[in-house]
Design a protein around this motif. Structure first.
Motif, mmCIF file in Angstrom:
data_model
loop_
_atom_site.group_PDB
_atom_site.id
_atom_site.type_symbol
_atom_site.label_atom_id
_atom_site.label_comp_id
_atom_site.label_asym_id
_atom_site.label_seq_id
_atom_site.Cartn_x
_atom_site.Cartn_y
_atom_site.Cartn_z
ATOM 1 N N ASP A 1 -12.929 42.823 -9.514
ATOM 2 C CA ASP A 1 -11.501 42.498 -9.489
ATOM 3 C C ASP A 1 -10.729 43.782 -9.206
ATOM 4 O O ASP A 1 -11.256 44.871 -9.291
ATOM 5 N N PHE A 2 -9.480 43.632 -8.889
ATOM 6 C CA PHE A 2 -8.630 44.805 -8.767
ATOM 7 C C PHE A 2 -7.295 44.506 -9.411
ATOM 8 O O PHE A 2 -6.855 43.369 -9.462
ATOM 9 N N ASN A 3 -6.676 45.550 -9.925
ATOM 10 C CA ASN A 3 -5.362 45.398 -10.523
ATOM 11 C C ASN A 3 -4.295 45.998 -9.626
ATOM 12 O O ASN A 3 -3.397 45.315 -9.175
ATOM 13 N N ASP A 4 -4.398 47.292 -9.383
ATOM 14 C CA ASP A 4 -3.382 47.967 -8.588
ATOM 15 C C ASP A 4 -3.901 48.542 -7.291
ATOM 16 O O ASP A 4 -3.114 48.910 -6.428
ATOM 17 N N SER A 5 -5.211 48.654 -7.138
ATOM 18 C CA SER A 5 -5.718 49.271 -5.915
ATOM 19 C C SER A 5 -7.097 48.724 -5.573
ATOM 20 O O SER A 5 -7.808 48.209 -6.427
ATOM 21 N N LEU A 6 -7.430 48.847 -4.287
ATOM 22 C CA LEU A 6 -8.708 48.375 -3.799
ATOM 23 C C LEU A 6 -9.026 49.132 -2.520
ATOM 24 O O LEU A 6 -8.156 49.321 -1.672
ATOM 25 N N THR A 7 -10.259 49.593 -2.381
ATOM 26 C CA THR A 7 -10.728 50.235 -1.163
ATOM 27 C C THR A 7 -12.013 49.549 -0.740
ATOM 28 O O THR A 7 -12.922 49.378 -1.543
ATOM 29 N N ILE A 8 -12.070 49.124 0.527
ATOM 30 C CA ILE A 8 -13.241 48.442 1.069
ATOM 31 C C ILE A 8 -13.587 49.074 2.409
ATOM 32 O O ILE A 8 -12.697 49.315 3.228
ATOM 33 N N TYR A 9 -14.873 49.315 2.629
ATOM 34 C CA TYR A 9 -15.374 49.734 3.937
ATOM 35 C C TYR A 9 -16.630 48.942 4.237
ATOM 36 O O TYR A 9 -17.488 48.773 3.367
ATOM 37 N N ILE A 10 -16.731 48.429 5.450
ATOM 38 C CA ILE A 10 -17.944 47.747 5.891
ATOM 39 C C ILE A 10 -18.246 48.189 7.328
ATOM 40 O O ILE A 10 -17.357 48.657 8.042
ATOM 41 N N ILE A 11 -19.493 48.048 7.724
ATOM 42 C CA ILE A 11 -19.870 48.236 9.123
ATOM 43 C C ILE A 11 -20.103 46.843 9.678
ATOM 44 O O ILE A 11 -20.867 46.057 9.111
ATOM 45 N N ALA A 12 -19.421 46.533 10.788
ATOM 46 C CA ALA A 12 -19.509 45.176 11.330
ATOM 47 C C ALA A 12 -19.575 45.191 12.852
ATOM 48 O O ALA A 12 -19.016 46.072 13.497
ATOM 49 N N LYS A 13 -20.263 44.190 13.385
ATOM 50 C CA LYS A 13 -20.297 43.941 14.817
ATOM 51 C C LYS A 13 -20.399 42.433 14.993
ATOM 52 O O LYS A 13 -21.256 41.787 14.396
ATOM 53 N N GLN A 14 -19.515 41.890 15.802
ATOM 54 C CA GLN A 14 -19.580 40.467 16.111
ATOM 55 C C GLN A 14 -20.399 40.274 17.378
ATOM 56 O O GLN A 14 -20.196 40.976 18.364
ATOM 57 N N ASP A 15 -21.329 39.321 17.376
ATOM 58 C CA ASP A 15 -22.073 39.015 18.599
ATOM 59 C C ASP A 15 -21.190 38.284 19.601
ATOM 60 O O ASP A 15 -21.365 38.398 20.796
ATOM 61 N N SER A 16 -20.249 37.521 19.092
ATOM 62 C CA SER A 16 -19.215 36.921 19.929
ATOM 63 C C SER A 16 -17.942 36.919 19.094
ATOM 64 O O SER A 16 -17.980 36.754 17.880
ATOM 65 N N LEU A 17 -16.818 37.140 19.746
ATOM 66 C CA LEU A 17 -15.552 37.244 19.027
ATOM 67 C C LEU A 17 -15.073 35.872 18.584
ATOM 68 O O LEU A 17 -14.910 34.970 19.399
ATOM 69 N N LEU A 18 -14.882 35.729 17.287
ATOM 70 C CA LEU A 18 -14.435 34.467 16.719
ATOM 71 C C LEU A 18 -13.229 34.709 15.833
ATOM 72 O O LEU A 18 -13.178 35.689 15.095
ATOM 73 N N MET A 19 -12.237 33.815 15.899
ATOM 74 C CA MET A 19 -11.038 33.946 15.083
ATOM 75 C C MET A 19 -11.277 33.475 13.662
ATOM 76 O O MET A 19 -12.069 32.568 13.422
ATOM 77 N N ASP A 20 -10.576 34.114 12.741
ATOM 78 C CA ASP A 20 -10.503 33.682 11.347
ATOM 79 C C ASP A 20 -11.877 33.557 10.697
ATOM 80 O O ASP A 20 -12.163 32.587 10.002
ATOM 81 N N LYS A 21 -12.726 34.568 10.896
ATOM 82 C CA LYS A 21 -14.046 34.605 10.271
ATOM 83 C C LYS A 21 -14.029 35.620 9.139
ATOM 84 O O LYS A 21 -13.626 36.760 9.314
#
Length: 168
Positions: free
Chosen positions: A67-87
């Motif tokens: 959970d977070f109260n006042d702050s949140l930091t997220i990092y991921i490595i991502a690659k889409q094989d095909s571009l899709l909206m709202d995933k």
């Protein structure tokens, strides 16, 4: 991912939390399990977990340590094989029962990213920010990140360690 992924064949059944928080991500349904891919050239011979973009996911049991109260930091490595909206790329969200946060491809363009913060349990993501110049492609890996400052109600998205200033 090193030795943190438990696999059955190539299917990832659990991704261990290497912190002391005990937030292992699990998937018991074989058809929804992502696949571990060893030694990917584009990532310096490191292994990856590949999600099919349709129905693969891992679940972490609800725990206050994510959970977070006042702050949140997220990092991921991502690659889409095909571009899709709202995933969804990563989230802690079970609308309408447990609104929290989500990092997704944009609802307006699959080459953009969006971050949603729920202000109440049944909030559908009215507090959000969307990039307008990310121009993600389906041929590259990206380090996607965001920093949320709840006390100032600001979100700063990052792409490949560079803050994205064009947001709506």
């Amino acid at each position: 991912i090193g030795d943190s992924a438990m696999v059955s064949g190539n299917n990832v059944t659990q991704w261990q939390d290497i912190s002391s928080m005990g937030n292992a991500a699990n998937q018991s349904t074989g058809s929804n399990q992502p696949v571990k891919v060893d030694s990917l050239d584009k990532l310096n011979k490191h292994s990856i977990v590949r999600f099919d973009g349709i129905d693969d996911y891992l679940t972490i049991t609800d725990n206050s340590t994510v959970d977070f109260n006042d702050s949140l930091t997220i990092y991921i490595i991502a690659k889409q094989d095909s571009l899709l909206m709202d995933k969804t790329l990563i989230s802690k969200w079970t609308y309408p029962n447990n609104a929290s946060w989500a990092l997704t491809t944009s609802y307006g363009s699959p080459s953009e990213v969006a971050f949603y913060v729920g202000n109440a349990i049944n909030d559908n993501g009215s507090n959000r920010v969307r990039t307008t110049n990310a121009n993600l492609s389906d041929t590259s890996f990206y380090v996607l990140g965001l920093i949320y400052n709840g006390s100032e109600s600001t979100v700063t998205p990052y792409i490949n360690s560079t803050a994205v200033s064009n947001v709506v």
